[in-house]
Design an enzyme around this catalytic site. Structure first.
Site: not given
Length: 766
Positions: A94, A197, A319
């Site tokens: 990430k 979530a 994402n």
């Protein structure tokens, strides 16, 4: 898509330096003075400034560009609760994505703590270090509490990307998919399979976008979430339906307009897709195995619009399209939060970007030419270089307007330019070059008018206001090619030099060339035949004033182009030859390298010309030339071969052109290291100066040098080749030149044409 094996993945992560990220210094540190400024005693001064004004921490430290990626490893990818340490490769990954896409520094932090209270307490204590917090891979329902508390207690942006990143990207995709399908968001029925979530956050954002809550049916592992179910947590209870006629996915999906899967693979069947409404939208986002494969979805019915989380199929929900740019915008205005207004701004920016013409770099990476808004493309590709400018600017603007920004931005064009420069998409140099060209756009002829790269460059240069393009070639072929490439050639002139009888230019050009080269044996008929060749015809357009600049090189061998240029426009008076230069914009600075294209084995007279032309060209770009003549020896240590001719060229330059700042011969390491050069050779004319121009002894060394630098770091910007020494603005490209390379050369040619006109009008000194 390349198959990823266990062996390849482990080798990738352990080879060389283990892991994927590192920390690098950003300030000088070689001298004692540097270290004294970096640490004691100099570091005390910024400390005291921050103590007096806490916001100065953004001024004197990396806080404003530093994000913490924090996880406890309880929901790592599809692997589940594998622990904090086991999740570290994901957090490093990430961090890598933050850096390469957003220019954001990251510390990955793995907390061995599952208790939400203690987890939050730890993050709150370390928060002063960071400009933002990216929560990652924390299981539900704890993730909801953790994010809400940290958003409440911290004054920096906090976002759980598993929730909101997926929500933002899929909401943008849903908005566009509904437009393609011709459906009103207020009326569509949505089935959401999954209640974790990501599913909760996605559905909430869809409602904020316009979906009616009563039109949503959500399922978890037990089936449809209904109001009569017991022991529902608050998040699930919010989406519980009062319908009693549906319990399974098969029952719920009948007649639905949209399926959103955030669950597990292979649970949606072809028959279920067939039972959906007309033009159904299927977002199968389980990874790596989606709820239904792309192939099965397409086979189920031809009108389905499908999106997955995979990069090997159209419309990937990824994402990375969101989080680097959302945090970038938030950090740049020193935001205290990432609020709903900022998320919605990102949704609209991403959705709008998919409707704009796709940059050539994206088409090239995916090896297509037809990416246009529609069923196969309603979400931007992750590699789209415009994401950082469009999404980050939208988020920053929303932060300012919603009152969570501590820093204002007033010049949005300048801000977007700075973002492009941050990622090396554009430098200050090329931005100034393009801005200068836009002041006085000129008529530019492109020799290979039917070549896809030339056509795309012409369209882009026209769109940027740099020039008025003219394409040479067969109009029918060019128009057919433009249709295949989906290029709009309106306003671009196309000239077929093989069918130019109406204009009579070929005969006029031939007459002029025959008269010019009569003493070299040219006849009118020979010159007339030459005018069937694109380089002769195009250069003669410039020579006769029917165009202002000419660009060639994608097809033609340089040896032939050199010959044509010498015959048609000629070398500038006072020079024996002409040459080319490449400009290298590196982290260390901007360097001018010559001669990279024309002169294979220049003698000392030609080297003198190349140095003089290089000086003129560097001045053309508003810099003072400081030139080193390069060889493998230093100042006469070798007295034969290329060192000798370089040595003799330097002697002539010192004698006849004493105002030029040039010296050599010298090795390239001495040229670029001022301290070492000044210590060992204090007599040099380059003493106390930083070299910015390198003159190489032959074509091989110059050409290999700039290509070597480019290969070492593909992000190094190379501009060129830039022609030096011809009588008119005739410029060249490499056969492997990208569209952006050609546009940059076009900008150079336009500026060159402006200067050429001024000289001919007597407004500047020749």
């Amino acid at each position: 898509m390349v198959k990823v094996t266990k062996e390849a993945a482990l080798s990738y992560h352990q080879s060389g330096r283990p892991g994927k990220i590192e920390v690098r210094p950003t300030k000088p540190y070689h001298s004692q003075t540097d270290l004294s400024l970096a640490y004691s005693p100099g570091v005390a001064y910024p400390c005291l400034e921050i103590q007096s004004n806490p916001d100065d921490v953004y001024k004197y430290t990396d806080k404003g560009n530093l994000v913490a990626v924090i996880s406890n490893g309880t929901a790592v990818l599809g692997l589940g609760d594998i622990g904090a340490m086991s999740g570290k490769p994901v957090m490093e990954g990430k961090g890598l994505l933050f850096k390469i896409y957003g220019g954001i520094d990251v510390f990955d932090i793995e907390l061995a703590e599952k208790d939400p209270e203690k987890f939050c307490e730890t993050v709150e204590r370390i928060a002063p270090t960071f400009g933002g917090i990216n929560l990652e891979d924390i299981k539900a329902p704890e993730c909801f509490y953790i994010e809400e508390r940290l958003k409440r207690t911290l004054d920096i942006p906090v976002m759980h990307d598993d929730q909101h990143g997926t929500a933002i990207i899929s909401a943008a995709g849903l908005k566009n998919a509904l437009e393609v399908a011709g459906k009103d968001i207020k009326n569509v029925r949505i089935v959401v399979n999954g209640a974790g979530a990501a599913a909760i956050s996605c559905t909430k954002l869809y409602i904020a976008l316009g979906v009616k809550r009563e039109n949503v049916v959500m399922l978890d592992s037990k089936g449809v979430i209904t109001t009569d179910r017991e022991n529902l947590n608050d998040q699930k209870a919010f989406f519980a339906t009062e319908r009693r006629d549906i319990h399974t996915l098969e029952e719920a999906i009948k007649g639905a307009d949209v399926f959103v899967g955030l669950s597990k693979g292979n649970i949606l069947t072809k028959d279920m897709v067939r039972s959906m409404a007309d033009r159904p939208i299927v977002f199968a986002l389980a990874n790596p195995v989606p709820e239904i494969s792309y192939e099965d979805a397409m086979a189920s019915r031809p009108d389905v619009l499908i999106s997955t989380g995979r990069s090997d199929y159209p419309n990937q929900i990824n994402n990375v399209i969101g989080f680097p740019y959302i945090f970038r915008g938030a950090l740049d205005v020193h935001a205290t939060a990432i609020n709903e207004e900022m998320k919605m701004a990102a949704v609209h920016a991403i959705a709008d970007l998919a409707k704009q013409p796709v940059p050539d770099v994206v088409n090239d990476i995916y090896r297509v030419n037809d990416l246009t808004f529609g069923s196969l493309y309603f979400i931007p590709k992750p590699v789209d270089p415009r994401l950082i400018t469009e999404v980050s600017a939208a988020v920053a603007k929303a932060a300012i307007e919603s009152g969570v920004a501590r820093k204002d931005i007033t010049n949005w064009d300048a801000y977007k330019n700075s973002l492009m420069q941050l990622l090396g998409q554009e430098t200050v140099f090329t931005r100034k070059l393009h801005d200068t060209a836009r002041l006085q756009p000129q008529r530019v002829v492109y020799a290979e008018g039917g070549h896809p790269s030339m056509m795309k460059a012409a369209v882009q240069a026209k769109a940027e206001g740099i020039c008025f393009p003219i394409l040479l070639g067969n109009p029918d072929r060019i128009n057919r090619q433009s249709q295949r490439l989906k290029l709009d050639l309106s306003g671009i002139e196309i000239i077929d030099m093989r069918a130019d009888k109406e204009q009579g230019r070929r005969a006029t050009y031939a007459k002029h060339l025959a008269e010019k080269l009569a003493r070299k044996g040219y006849t009118f008929q020979e010159a007339y035949d030459k005018m069937y060749e694109r380089n002769y015809f195009g250069m003669m357009m410039v020579e006769r004033g029917d165009a202002d600049a000419f660009i060639t090189g994608l097809y033609t061998k340089y040896s032939n182009t050199i010959k044509v240029a010498t015959e048609v426009v000629g070398v500038r008076e006072g020079f024996h030859t002409f040459g080319t230069m490449h400009i290298v914009n590196s982290q260390k600075g901007t360097y001018y390298i010559a001669d990279t294209l024309i002169n294979r084995h220049p003698d000392n007279n030609f080297l003198v010309d190349i140095a003089r032309l290089s000086a003129n060209t560097v001045e053309f770009f508003n810099e003072k030339p400081v030139m080193a003549m390069i060889s493998y020896s230093n100042f006469g240590t070798d007295e034969i071969g290329s060192p000798l001719k370089v040595h003799e060229a330097v002697e002539e330059l010192h004698t006849n052109y004493p105002d030029l700042i040039v010296d050599g011969e010298m090795q390239v390491n001495f040229a670029l290291n001022r301290e070492m050069r000044d210590e060992k050779y204090p007599f040099s004319k380059l003493k106390d100066k930083d070299v910015n121009t390198l003159i190489f002894p032959n074509l091989s060394s110059a050409n290999a040098s700039y290509k070597f630098l480019q290969a070492l770091n593909p992000k190094t910007e190379i501009v060129g080749p830039i022609q030096m020494g011809l009588n008119r603005p005739i410029h060249f490209t490499d056969f492997e030149a990208s569209v952006r390379d050609i546009v940059n050369v076009t900008a150079v040619a336009v500026v060159d044409a402006c200067v050429d006109k001024m000289k001919r009008a007597g407004k500047t000194k020749q």
